[in-house]
Each structure stands twice: as C-alpha cells, then as structure tokens.
Motif scaffolding. Sequence first.
Motif, PDB file in Angstrom:
ATOM      1  N   LYS A  73      17.982 -16.503   2.562  1.00  0.00           N
ATOM      2  CA  LYS A  73      17.602 -16.310   1.165  1.00  0.00           C
ATOM      3  C   LYS A  73      18.213 -15.042   0.577  1.00  0.00           C
ATOM      4  CE  LYS A  73      13.455 -15.704  -1.728  1.00  0.00           C
ATOM      5  NZ  LYS A  73      11.975 -15.642  -1.727  1.00  0.00           N
TER       6      LYS A  73
ATOM      7  N   PHE B  22      12.246 -18.780  -7.835  1.00  0.00           N
ATOM      8  CA  PHE B  22      11.283 -18.440  -6.791  1.00  0.00           C
ATOM      9  C   PHE B  22      10.048 -17.834  -7.434  1.00  0.00           C
ATOM     10  CE2 PHE B  22      15.491 -18.120  -4.845  1.00  0.00           C
ATOM     11  CZ  PHE B  22      15.346 -18.962  -3.748  1.00  0.00           C
TER      12      PHE B  22
ATOM     13  N   LYS C 164      17.908 -16.640  -7.259  1.00  0.00           N
ATOM     14  CA  LYS C 164      18.667 -16.290  -6.067  1.00  0.00           C
ATOM     15  C   LYS C 164      19.516 -15.051  -6.330  1.00  0.00           C
ATOM     16  CE  LYS C 164      19.092 -21.008  -4.239  1.00  0.00           C
ATOM     17  NZ  LYS C 164      20.043 -22.103  -3.923  1.00  0.00           N
TER      18      LYS C 164
END
Length: 468
Positions: free
Chosen positions: A30, A125, A143
């Motif tokens: 990630k 997220f 991201k």
Amino acid sequence: MGLKNYIYENTPIYGQNLICSIYGTFLKRKRFSKEFFKYLDWLEESQYWNEQEIYDYKLRELQKIYQHAYATVPFYRHKYKKAGLPLNLIQELDDTHKIPILKKAEIREHWKNMVSQNHPDGKLFSRQTSGSTGTALDFYATKKSTRFQWALWWRLRQQYGVNFGDKSLSFIGKITVPINQKKPPFWRVNKPLNQHLVNMQHIKDENIKYFIDYIDKEHFVFFSGYPSIIYSFCHIVESLGLKIKNPPKFVFSGAEKLFVYQKSCIERVLGCIVTDHYGFSEGAGNATQCKHGNYHEDFEFGHLEPNRANYLTKSIFSGEILATGFANYGMPFIRYNVGDTATWSTEKCACGRNSSTILNIDGRNEDYIITPEGLTMKVHSYLFKDTKEIQECQIVQYKLGEVTFRIVKRQGYTSWNETHLRQKVRKWISSSIAVHFEYVDEIERTDSGKFKAVISYIDINNIKVHID
C-alpha cells in the motif's frame, strides 16, 4: 473487545508475529510501491529548489487543487459560489487569503459531500482521526497521498544515511502485545518491513531490563514513534541507573509534539541524534526538522500558512496553521484549520533550504491554560526539567483560576515536589492560579495512543484573553 482483537490476543506469540508480518506485507504494498520510490527520488532533488521554483510550483498546485475542488466537489462548489468566488481565483499565492477557512465542524457534518465526483487517483481509503476533543473525524485518502506522505518521511531518514529496510524499533500506541501479557517477549516483529513493534502498556520498571537486553541484542539502526512513549522508556532507564550498550543511531519522532525535556532525556540515554517531523492524519501538509533544529515546510505536499499572523518581531510571526494539500484529489483539504499553532521565520536557515522556515510547532490550540490575569499561556516543559521523581504529568484545566496536575509518581516523590511545582507555576505561569494534584497509576492516551500534555475544558472563544 472486537472479534479480531479477541482472536489475536488468544493466538500464540509466533502466530501474532505471523499476523504482524502478513499485515506488514499489506502495508508494504500500500505504501511502498514503485510510485513511492519515484516520489522519493524526486523529493531528494526538490528540497533544494530556489525560491522562485518553489513559488511557481506552489502556485500551480494551488490553482489545480482549487479548480478541481470547485468543479468536482459538491461541498466546495456550493461554498465557493455562495462566497462569490470565481473558478480562476488563484492568480498569486496571496489569493489564498480570499478562500474561506475549512473548519473541523464542517468536515464532520459534510465529509461525505467532500468527496470528488471525478478524482483521478483510483480507490479511496477510509481514514479516521481519534479527535483531540474525543470526537472522531472521518475522511478519505488516496493511494497517491498515502505514498507521497511516506516518501516525505523517508526523505528525512535518508538525510541521515538511513536506508529503506534498515532494522527499526517502533514505539506505538496500538496494542500489538496484549496488555495482559506478563512475561517477555514484550515485542512483535513485522518481517517485510524489518520493523519490531513495542506498545506503551509494557514499558514499566519491572520490564525495562528485558527491553534493554533485547535492544542490545538486535542492534537497531533507528527508533521511531510517539515521542512521549520513547521518552517514558528512556526516563525509566535513566531513573533506574541502567545503560544501553547498543543504542540506535537515530530517533525519528512524530504524531505528537516533541518537548524539549523529552528530547534532552532521549539524547542523554541513547546518545544518538533525535529529530522530528510535523504531520497530521488528514495529510494536507507536513514539515520536517533539519539538522539545525528548524522545521521546513514540505512544500511539495502542501501549503502551510498562518491564520491571522501575529508578528512578534519583524521577521518572526505566529498563528494557527491552515493547510492546503496537493496530493489528495479524492477528498481535498483547502485552507484547513488543523487545530495547531506554529511560529514562522522569514530569515534563511543555514541548512540551505528555501522552503518556509518554522521555528516551532507550538502544539494544539487547546494545549493552553488561561490564567486569572486573562493570559492564554502554553505550559512549558521547563516546569518539569530535571524532575526525575515524576514519570509523567498531564495538566488539566476544568475551570478558570485553577489547574490540576495529574501525576504518575516515581520512587522518591515527596511533598517537596508539590511545593516545588507550585513555586514554578507562581514564577512562570501565574502568581494567583490555584494548583491541585491528582495521583494516578497511568495517564490515558487518545484512541490512537497519543499523549496529551494539557487538557482544557475552557471555551477560549467565549473569554477575553491575551496570548502570551
């Protein structure tokens, strides 16, 4: 207790290490992708740009994020049209002052309406801050913003010669080692990131020799984490007269304010370089401490500016931090009132960087007490300088005219310590404020594990005060 926590706590230690490593694999993918290393290479170069290059870059990024928010984010479109602002508002950096400030209360109320209808960064997220007042703040990150922020933090480490993958020990608030565990090992291992993990609940006098033996054996290159937890560890080591044979070369602290007394203790015990960075979960800005002790705005990531600058001298001014992030197009933060104050300087730093110089991150706005004289004052760390009989202290102000010291005592604490603290308060804070004492076994952290040095229940907005 949630089901996941129950399963984890009842898993054998080798299984917990495996779970930490599996989660570490997820984090590595990630955070540390190919894009992360591209950002890191670029950041190594950009940190020494000249003033014009920095100005031009920030102006372009401000124009892009403002126009993107205006065109694709319902909350901003409504807010800016209501304020009569045009799409092409930003023609120079000072035009940011025309944009209304974004407050936390607005985010809590409208956060679902603050998501871009056309963000280019793919999956969002879900994130959440613990909230300094106990009220959580929900938001989304992308991201790019996640990887960009981690690249900033690794740029700092690389400045000191730390390489990606070097062995580290992280002092965290998240419970990795179950609280009810009474015997070592009081640490867990995240193998993909070569990271060993310690949570604060096991840093106690009776366990400290186990930690020292472990540190001496592992030869960590650096420590990272909350400064209050690293300080607690070092304070106990020093108070017990113990020594660490193989200390780390560096300590990188973040997530909460690093106080002078904490840094001094860590340096004495570990004999290494201690440096710090300023950031916040919302990821709309960052500032990194250079080798000369100043913080520098990481302009590549966002624009930091003071709200209603208060000039202390011709070149030094302070104010609440307003942040505009450049990396999160999924849920932009524009002129966001972070809730912190800082002191800036227009003078050049000897390190050679041309980004804005910040002399000090003064801390949360609520980290002040109000004196009977009407002064709003920071509670300075010199109150506790060389006070080895106090392990931790939190100052709470419930009402005007008084403060309460919540203290975790160490061996040797006597009534003299109370008298000594009262004298210091009279000398440096207020001669008429009442000082009370409350003794506790431990001081609670926020949900994310942060230590709050000061808690104030006074509404500063409804009181006439003077900032000191």
